[in-house]
Design an enzyme around this catalytic site. Structure first.
Site, mmCIF file in Angstrom:
data_model
loop_
_atom_site.group_PDB
_atom_site.id
_atom_site.type_symbol
_atom_site.label_atom_id
_atom_site.label_comp_id
_atom_site.label_asym_id
_atom_site.label_seq_id
_atom_site.Cartn_x
_atom_site.Cartn_y
_atom_site.Cartn_z
ATOM 1 N N HIS A 38 110.621 114.710 20.743
ATOM 2 C CA HIS A 38 110.447 113.296 21.270
ATOM 3 C C HIS A 38 111.233 113.434 22.700
ATOM 4 C CE1 HIS A 38 110.085 112.786 17.039
ATOM 5 N NE2 HIS A 38 109.395 111.985 17.211
ATOM 6 N N PRO A 140 115.146 107.921 9.439
ATOM 7 C CA PRO A 140 114.434 106.538 8.961
ATOM 8 C C PRO A 140 115.065 105.496 9.649
ATOM 9 C CG PRO A 140 115.441 107.977 7.041
ATOM 10 C CD PRO A 140 116.166 108.463 8.443
ATOM 11 N N GLY A 181 111.984 100.209 16.971
ATOM 12 C CA GLY A 181 111.703 100.550 15.390
ATOM 13 C C GLY A 181 112.810 100.010 14.643
ATOM 14 N N HIS A 286 106.711 109.185 23.731
ATOM 15 C CA HIS A 286 107.572 109.170 22.689
ATOM 16 C C HIS A 286 107.828 110.336 21.824
ATOM 17 C CE1 HIS A 286 108.901 107.702 18.743
ATOM 18 N NE2 HIS A 286 107.822 108.445 18.230
ATOM 19 N N ARG A 382 127.590 97.035 -19.028
ATOM 20 C CA ARG A 382 128.331 96.142 -17.912
ATOM 21 C C ARG A 382 129.733 95.878 -17.960
ATOM 22 N NH1 ARG A 382 125.394 90.383 -17.588
ATOM 23 N NH2 ARG A 382 124.954 90.122 -19.787
ATOM 24 N N GLU A 438 120.080 93.964 -0.775
ATOM 25 C CA GLU A 438 120.380 95.161 -1.249
ATOM 26 C C GLU A 438 120.282 96.338 -0.097
ATOM 27 O OE1 GLU A 438 118.125 92.789 -2.341
ATOM 28 O OE2 GLU A 438 118.760 92.048 -4.088
ATOM 29 N N PHE A 463 116.084 96.475 -8.985
ATOM 30 C CA PHE A 463 116.250 96.482 -7.626
ATOM 31 C C PHE A 463 116.856 97.432 -6.714
ATOM 32 C CE2 PHE A 463 116.603 91.957 -8.928
ATOM 33 C CZ PHE A 463 115.028 91.548 -9.139
ATOM 34 N N HIS A 499 111.608 92.431 -14.044
ATOM 35 C CA HIS A 499 113.047 92.697 -14.101
ATOM 36 C C HIS A 499 113.315 93.793 -15.020
ATOM 37 C CE1 HIS A 499 113.443 89.014 -12.078
ATOM 38 N NE2 HIS A 499 114.728 88.944 -12.179
ATOM 39 N N ARG A 546 122.751 95.645 -20.187
ATOM 40 C CA ARG A 546 122.872 94.218 -20.027
ATOM 41 C C ARG A 546 123.582 93.745 -21.614
ATOM 42 N NH1 ARG A 546 120.317 89.758 -22.437
ATOM 43 N NH2 ARG A 546 121.225 87.869 -21.364
HETATM 44 C C1 LIG Z 1 111.361 103.822 8.485
HETATM 45 C C2 LIG Z 1 110.455 104.728 9.460
HETATM 46 N N1 LIG Z 1 109.225 104.349 9.448
HETATM 47 C C3 LIG Z 1 108.617 105.163 10.375
HETATM 48 C C4 LIG Z 1 108.964 105.925 11.141
HETATM 49 C C5 LIG Z 1 108.132 106.862 12.092
HETATM 50 N N2 LIG Z 1 108.531 106.642 13.422
HETATM 51 C C6 LIG Z 1 109.465 107.482 13.777
HETATM 52 S S1 LIG Z 1 109.649 106.954 15.621
HETATM 53 C C7 LIG Z 1 108.752 105.561 15.359
HETATM 54 C C8 LIG Z 1 108.431 104.556 16.616
HETATM 55 C C9 LIG Z 1 109.756 104.117 17.046
HETATM 56 O O1 LIG Z 1 109.633 103.157 18.307
HETATM 57 P P1 LIG Z 1 110.726 103.092 18.930
HETATM 58 O O2 LIG Z 1 112.245 102.598 17.789
HETATM 59 O O3 LIG Z 1 110.504 101.770 19.937
HETATM 60 O O4 LIG Z 1 111.387 104.464 19.694
HETATM 61 P P2 LIG Z 1 110.816 104.767 21.103
HETATM 62 O O5 LIG Z 1 109.551 105.395 21.101
HETATM 63 O O6 LIG Z 1 110.999 103.669 21.918
HETATM 64 O O7 LIG Z 1 112.041 105.673 21.240
HETATM 65 C C10 LIG Z 1 108.108 105.729 14.280
HETATM 66 C C11 LIG Z 1 107.191 104.641 13.525
HETATM 67 C C12 LIG Z 1 110.496 106.536 10.910
HETATM 68 N N3 LIG Z 1 110.915 107.220 11.429
HETATM 69 N N4 LIG Z 1 111.262 105.837 9.976
#
Ligand SMILES: Cc1ncc(C[n+]2csc(CCOP(=O)(O)OP(=O)(O)O)c2C)c(N)n1
Ligand SMILES: [Mg+2]
Length: 694
Positions: A38, A140, A181, A286, A382, A438, A463, A499, A546
């Protein structure tokens, strides 16, 4: 600046620009070489990262784990080249898992050349533990910013406990950089809300407002007013309209430094792929290499030698050394001196700080852990857990945690005198109230673990799905976070299938490096905690009942200390030599024991194996495993109120599993046990069938 000027004497402003363009070009070159990665966001955010690191952050590259360092979190982890560049250019040093400095750089230029290749220290996304100087694993989206909230809670707690007049041992800040994101992900909203509630003025998020994500312009999916949203949470919201204006960026960071009582959110307007004539402001910038020709053009726009690759011009290392290097070294030296006299004045507290940093436990950490007498009526998992948590939190000063609004149900409230609540005005409290958040809870407890506290988070087992990504990250990061999940099966009967966990155990058992424990009675709960608390580099999940479970008579059956092996022989037929093995976990262990008594009375030689943890058992020696599950005894029955998925590995293809193949149902527990076959007669029948004596 032209290539010719690179070796000439420079003004500070020129040196700043040279450093920024070095980050940009290293990032472009590395992505191009790897043919993946990237480039666009590092090109846009190089000035930001330069400013945070070289002008503001208190970080000593010579000791990237110095306890009072400022933390830097790259929540938009796909822009990892920003981090690899800056770790390299600051000559940040490597440390190992034993916290020893290795006298070698964390990220070399060669690592950058080998970006995203096997075993290199410049992987696709920032990985804690793998590359020194990475404060948390990100990738993530949303996880980084949410984890930074835990780091901020950690700093507040540490400052409250250890700072004394004249001894500001802990006064560090946390900087997190994030993109669209992260802003879209729900976890960030939960975390931002919590951070403002807790008044975390040591926390600064910088939002890369570039209007671009993978599918294109954010107008296709994300049109909210982010500034107003953060004002609504209670953050101090600032805006810098030009990502290349490092003076304005620095000014915003200084405003953050002076802002009290709330976290700071800086909206930074930027252009992804800055400087690339054809890719700037496009989604292609990107996640795709720019291409050789476009790289040349971008380098030309920076005044960079067009055909040079992985170039670090003279003066760049020096400029970082004179900035973050000098400031960090001075701060660390002063701190080390301060800590020396702190040790003289407050030796006990200093020892705590030392132990915590090495993830050691204080002397007496396990004193007063309860032992529960045999009791056929018994105690809920618990309930026993609540008693143990209260002992541990007393014995271990830095042990703390809380629940996502289920404290009274999870029995996780720390009720002893002085435990207190963690709030903005009481940052010494040990009860964290996460609210019904959570996912942010999981990230927060991970952030606390990264801050070397021992933290637990709790909710209903069902959960756990809501925070599963954070559990996975705790395992990936090898953090000793503790997840306390109660209502582990159908024990909450009437609440019904929404649940009642079914597949959660199987899915958590599938996470590498995670210890999942489902104790059978109150004493197994104690032993489970005893095991978990001693883990230094592994997270653990406790699945607790529980409803009351009989407290087994340990003079008749084997001691609960067998938990340490993951599975152990609880009961054997007279004279040993079993012909059928009943394996169970949690609430089904006493059911297996009942069936065993019936079988033995009928002259059938059955063995009961209590198996609270697959993971621990799987790490035992073959010899031990064969002693518990002798390979020649093929008649086997497993009983567990959960998905049968995976039990073949212990009962074999010919064994029988009594478990769940559907969702549960809403009814009193007794009726559910009958409906789904969790009754002694069914276990007895299955055992006989296994022996061909049905
Ligand atoms: C939870 C999650 N969902 C999807 C992705 C895949 N993903 C990686 S970067 C991206 C786009 C991110 O956009 P942004 O945060 O605006 O980054 P920019 O391109 O502006 O650097 C996605 C959908 C990920 N890494 N994590
Ligand atoms: Mg974006």
């Amino acid at each position: 600046m032209s290539a010719m000027q690179v070796s000439q004497p420079m003004t500070d402003a020129e040196a700043d620009q040279l450093c920024i363009n070095t980050i940009r070009t290293l990032s472009m070159d590395a992505v191009q070489q790897a043919k993946s990665g990237h480039p666009g966001t590092p090109m846009a955010l190089a000035p930001l990262v330069f400013t945070i690191w070289n002008r503001v952050m208190r970080f000593d590259p010579q000791d990237p784990i110095w306890p009072n360092r400022d933390r830097f979190v790259l929540s938009n982890g796909h822009a990892s080249m920003l981090l690899w560049s800056v770790l390299h250019l600051t000559k940040t040093q490597a440390v190992n898992a034993d916290y020893e400095r290795l006298g070698a750089p964390s990220v070399t230029l060669d690592d950058i050349r080998r970006f995203r290749q096997l075993d290199c220290k410049a992987p696709g996304h920032p990985e804690y533990h793998w590359v020194s100087g990475v404060e948390t694993t990100t990738g993530p989206l949303g996880q980084g910013v949410a984890t930074s909230v835990g780091m901020a809670v950690g700093q507040k707690w540490l400052a409250n406990r250890y700072n004394r007049p004249g001894f500001e041992l802990f006064d560090y800040n946390i900087y997190a950089v994030c993109g669209d994101g992260c802003m879209m992900e729900g976890i960030a909203s939960e975390a931002a809300s919590l951070a403002a509630h807790l008044g975390l003025d040591n926390l600064c998020w910088v939002y890369d407002n570039n209007h671009i994500t993978i599918e294109g312009n954010t107008r296709i999916a994300f049109t909210e007013d982010v500034a107003t949203r953060f004002l609504g949470y209670g953050w101090n919201v600032l805006r810098v309209g030009d990502a290349n204006d490092i003076e304005r960026i620095e000014h915003a960071l200084r405003v953050f430094g002076k802002t009290k009582g709330r976290p700071t959110f800086v909206i930074l307007d930027s252009h992804i792929g800055y400087g690339s004539p054809h890719k700037q402001d496009t989604a292609e910038a990107h996640g795709e290499p720019l291409g050789d020709e476009e790289i040349r053009l971008a380098k030309r726009s920076y005044g960079w030698p067009e055909n040079e690759k992985f170039l670090v011009p003279g003066g760049v290392y020096e400029h970082f050394a004179a900035g973050v290097g000098l400031r960090g070294a001075k701060a660390r030296q002063e701190w080390t001196k301060l800590f020396g006299s702190y040790r003289d004045t407050y030796p006990e507290l200093a020892t705590e700080v030392d132990q915590m940093q090495r993830r050691e436990l204080p002397a007496g950490w396990d004193q007063n852990l309860p032992v529960f007498p045999a009791d056929s009526k018994g105690m809920a998992g618990r309930e026993a857990s609540g008693k143990v948590l209260n002992v541990l939190a007393r014995n271990i000063p830095w042990f703390l945690g809380g629940s996502a609004d289920l404290g009274p149900s999870n029995k996780t409230l720390l009720t002893y005198e002085g435990a207190g609540d963690f709030q903005a005005d009481t940052p010494g409290g040990k009860n964290l109230h996460f609210g019904i958040r959570e996912h942010a809870m999981g990230a927060t407890v991970n952030g606390l673990s990264l801050s070397k506290l021992r933290a637990f988070g709790a909710t209903f087992f069902i959960f756990s799905d809501y925070l599963r990504p954070t559990i996975r990250l705790s395992a990936l990061m090898e953090l000793p976070t503790i997840f306390v999940f109660t209502h582990d099966a159908m024990g909450d009967g009437e609440d019904g299938p929404t649940h009642q966990p079914v597949e959660q155990l199987a899915s958590l058992r599938a996470i590498p490096g995670l210890v999942t424990l489902r104790p059978a009675d109150a004493n197994e709960v104690v032993e489970a905690y005893r095991y978990v608390v001693q883990l230094r580099h592994k997270p653990a999940v406790l699945a607790l009942s529980r409803q009351p479970l009989p407290t087994l008579d340990r003079s008749k059956y084997a001691p609960a200390s067998g938990v340490v092996h993951g599975a152990y022989i609880l009961a054997d037929p007279p004279g040993g030599n079993p012909e059928v093995i009943l394996i169970a976990s949690g609430s089904e262990v006493s059911l297996a024991v009942n069936a065993h008594e019936i079988l033995v009375a009928e002259g059938i030689r059955s063995r009961v194996v209590s198996m609270p943890s697959w993971d621990i058992f799987d790490h035992e020696t073959q010899q031990y495993r064969d002693s518990v599950l002798p390979p020649n005894v093929k008649a086997r029955v497993a009983v567990e109120q959960a998905s049968t998925f995976g039990w073949e590995r212990y009962v074999g293809t010919s064994g029988h599993v009594i478990g769940m193949k559907t969702f549960g149902a809403s009814a009193p527990l007794k009726e559910l046990q009958r409906k789904f076959g969790f009754e002694p007669d069914r276990v007895v029948a299955a055992a006989k069938e296994q022996l061909g004596r049905a």
